[in-house]
Design a protein around this motif. Structure first.
Motif, PDB file in Angstrom:
ATOM      1  N   THR A  87      80.378  46.022 109.679  1.00 61.27           N
ATOM      2  CA  THR A  87      81.094  45.130 108.771  1.00 61.27           C
ATOM      3  C   THR A  87      82.122  45.907 107.940  1.00 61.27           C
ATOM      4  OG1 THR A  87      79.867  45.268 106.682  1.00 61.27           O
ATOM      5  CG2 THR A  87      78.827  44.046 108.462  1.00 61.27           C
ATOM      6  N   SER A  88      83.074  45.162 107.426  1.00 54.75           N
ATOM      7  CA  SER A  88      84.063  45.741 106.511  1.00 54.75           C
ATOM      8  C   SER A  88      83.623  45.606 105.060  1.00 54.75           C
ATOM      9  CB  SER A  88      85.417  45.042 106.702  1.00 54.75           C
ATOM     10  OG  SER A  88      85.291  43.642 106.427  1.00 54.75           O
ATOM     11  N   LEU A 108      85.298  49.446 114.911  1.00 57.00           N
ATOM     12  CA  LEU A 108      85.865  48.530 113.922  1.00 57.00           C
ATOM     13  C   LEU A 108      86.577  49.397 112.889  1.00 57.00           C
ATOM     14  CD1 LEU A 108      85.876  45.445 113.029  1.00 57.00           C
ATOM     15  CD2 LEU A 108      84.106  46.134 111.396  1.00 57.00           C
ATOM     16  N   SER A 109      87.902  49.346 112.897  1.00 60.01           N
ATOM     17  CA  SER A 109      88.677  50.293 112.085  1.00 60.01           C
ATOM     18  C   SER A 109      88.405  50.156 110.593  1.00 60.01           C
ATOM     19  CB  SER A 109      90.175  50.117 112.360  1.00 60.01           C
ATOM     20  OG  SER A 109      90.581  48.791 112.076  1.00 60.01           O
ATOM     21  N   GLU A 110      88.016  48.952 110.151  1.00 53.44           N
ATOM     22  CA  GLU A 110      87.745  48.739 108.723  1.00 53.44           C
ATOM     23  C   GLU A 110      86.276  48.961 108.358  1.00 53.44           C
ATOM     24  OE1 GLU A 110      88.927  46.558 110.879  1.00 53.44           O
ATOM     25  OE2 GLU A 110      90.629  45.399 110.101  1.00 53.44           O
ATOM     26  N   ALA A 111      85.521  49.574 109.247  1.00 50.16           N
ATOM     27  CA  ALA A 111      84.067  49.698 109.069  1.00 50.16           C
ATOM     28  C   ALA A 111      83.694  50.341 107.734  1.00 50.16           C
ATOM     29  CB  ALA A 111      83.472  50.504 110.217  1.00 50.16           C
ATOM     30  N   GLU A 112      82.818  49.658 106.997  1.00 48.55           N
ATOM     31  CA  GLU A 112      82.291  50.175 105.730  1.00 48.55           C
ATOM     32  C   GLU A 112      80.770  50.321 105.771  1.00 48.55           C
ATOM     33  OE1 GLU A 112      83.589  51.184 102.879  1.00 48.55           O
ATOM     34  OE2 GLU A 112      85.705  50.862 103.364  1.00 48.55           O
ATOM     35  N   SER A 113      80.108  49.376 106.425  1.00 49.11           N
ATOM     36  CA  SER A 113      78.646  49.412 106.483  1.00 49.11           C
ATOM     37  C   SER A 113      78.165  48.771 107.783  1.00 49.11           C
ATOM     38  CB  SER A 113      78.035  48.679 105.284  1.00 49.11           C
ATOM     39  OG  SER A 113      78.345  47.297 105.343  1.00 49.11           O
ATOM     40  N   ASP A 142      87.559  36.757 104.837  1.00 52.83           N
ATOM     41  CA  ASP A 142      88.387  37.825 105.400  1.00 52.83           C
ATOM     42  C   ASP A 142      87.575  39.033 105.867  1.00 52.83           C
ATOM     43  OD1 ASP A 142      87.606  38.666 102.918  1.00 52.83           O
ATOM     44  OD2 ASP A 142      89.557  39.490 102.332  1.00 52.83           O
ATOM     45  N   ALA A 143      86.249  38.879 105.906  1.00 53.97           N
ATOM     46  CA  ALA A 143      85.396  39.983 106.377  1.00 53.97           C
ATOM     47  C   ALA A 143      85.663  40.264 107.846  1.00 53.97           C
ATOM     48  CB  ALA A 143      83.922  39.644 106.173  1.00 53.97           C
ATOM     49  N   ARG A 144      85.582  41.533 108.214  1.00 51.21           N
ATOM     50  CA  ARG A 144      85.723  41.948 109.606  1.00 51.21           C
ATOM     51  C   ARG A 144      84.340  42.351 110.107  1.00 51.21           C
ATOM     52  NH1 ARG A 144      88.605  41.827 113.263  1.00 51.21           N
ATOM     53  NH2 ARG A 144      89.429  43.914 113.634  1.00 51.21           N
ATOM     54  N   GLU A 150      83.661  53.676 113.189  1.00 53.45           N
ATOM     55  CA  GLU A 150      85.057  53.365 112.868  1.00 53.45           C
ATOM     56  C   GLU A 150      85.922  53.251 114.121  1.00 53.45           C
ATOM     57  OE1 GLU A 150      84.986  57.879 113.028  1.00 53.45           O
ATOM     58  OE2 GLU A 150      83.635  56.254 112.417  1.00 53.45           O
TER      59      GLU A 150
END
Length: 379
Positions: A174-175, A64-69, A126-128, A61
């Protein structure tokens, strides 16, 4: 969009662009790894090539602040080459480790990850995303292990059932909340062959490496090689494969299917003496596409000198004398002096005595003295 369906599409697409394995894991912190890395630093086992900020290495995180996976990928590289030239008296050869065969893997994996990014953004605009290979902040092996690419072996490699440990790794934060892959169980069992055979004892215990003692690390340094490692390097001029070639899980894993990593035998097993006269330009033109060229020609030439000493190649002594007398680099002059003594010819003795009177750099004088000691020991 159904994320599970898209995840399957992504897996299928990855196979079409030459990615051998793909896995997924959460972007949660790597807490166990963080403790290990702190301990490695405390013990002085880190190589210094890694990202120094342990938080960045273990907290996706922060990258990448929006990190999900995290998506992990693996691409296999060959363990064998066809028509390998022989190293013979008068025409001795060195060897680049398998991880440097063919095109620089950083380039290849970045291209694959860029294609994956494009595929993802085409479907989820819109994926990060943030991709990295080897030189990024995250630990490739920790990500690959958690994403089910393979298990973390005693030799500190990721071993896959399909390709053994001969795989390059990369990852993408990835977000997107992809479903995590199932982790793989450790299959090393009670085998300790890699620990037993490590030339320098760099593998302290299963899964713990003192990078400062690892020959793969030593071959990439730019200073005079410490005495205790010089005879251990053998004819390796970049990297070391010993803990991989001994591994039973690598038996029969040739991995010849990736054309980008097909080795040119004359480049990955080069004649040693011609290496010593290469200019920066000729080295870059010849070897610049290989990952083993990243530190430039100086470490490669220093290692080639040590390899000639390993072979006790008397025919190379005139070239080594030229380096001792004329090369502007103290590391090369010093290594040549030691190698001349190791080879132990009369011509070499005369050259060392002469250099002892003219050399002004203390570091080189020490190596000249070491070279002269070989004559006192052997005669």
């Amino acid at each position: 969009m159904n994320i599970n369906q898209f995840q399957q599409q992504l897996i299928e697409y990855a196979a079409t662009i030459g990615i051998d394995k793909i896995g997924f894991t959460s972007a949660s912190p790597f807490r166990e790894l963080k403790n290990r890395l702190i301990r490695q630093q405390e013990l002085g086992y880190a190589s210094g090539f890694e990202e120094s900020d342990i938080n960045k290495r273990t907290h996706p995180e922060l990258l990448l602040s929006e990190a999900e996976s995290i998506i992990a990928i693996a691409i296999a590289y060959p363990s064998k080459m066809k028509d390998a030239p022989q190293s013979v008296k008068g025409a001795r050869r060195g060897i680049f480790a398998r991880a440097s065969w063919g095109t620089d893997y950083h380039t290849v994996l970045r291209e694959k990850l860029a294609l994956l990014e494009l595929f993802i953004l085409t479907h989820i605009p819109d994926a990060r995303l943030r991709s990295m290979v080897d030189t990024g902040e995250l630990s490739d092996r920790a990500v690959a292990e958690r994403a089910g690419i393979g298990w973390s072996a005693k030799n500190c490699s990721i071993i896959t059932p399909e390709f053994g440990s001969y795989v390059y790794l990369g990852e993408m934060i990835t977000s997107i909340p992809f479903a995590p892959s199932e982790q793989m169980e450790d299959q090393c069992g009670d085998c300790t062959l890699c620990l037993d055979i490590c030339p320098t004892g760099a593998l302290i215990q299963g899964g713990q490496l003192d990078a400062q003692r690892c020959i793969a690390f030593v071959t990439q340094t730019k200073t005079i090689v410490p005495d205790e490692f010089r005879t251990k390097i053998g004819n390796r001029i970049y990297g070391c494969d010993t803990c991989q070639t001994i591994c039973p899980k690598n038996k029969g894993k040739a991995n010849m299917h990736q054309s980008a990593f097909k080795p040119d035998p004359e480049l990955v097993k080069p004649l040693l003496v011609p290496l010593l006269s290469m200019t920066n330009r000729s080295f870059k033109e010849t070897y610049g596409h290989m990952s083993g060229a990243w530190r430039g020609k100086n470490p490669i030439q220093r290692n080639a000198i040590l390899a000639l000493a390993h072979f006790k190649e008397v025919s190379a002594v005139p070239v080594l004398i030229q380096l001792l007398e004329n090369d502007p680099r103290p590391v090369i002059r010093g290594t040549a002096a030691w190698a001349i003594g190791k080879i132990n010819s009369e011509e070499g003795l005369t050259a060392l005595k002469k250099a002892e009177q003219t050399e002004v750099v203390e570091e080189v004088l020490k190596e000249i003295n070491k070279g002269l000691q070989f004559y006192k020991i052997e005669k």
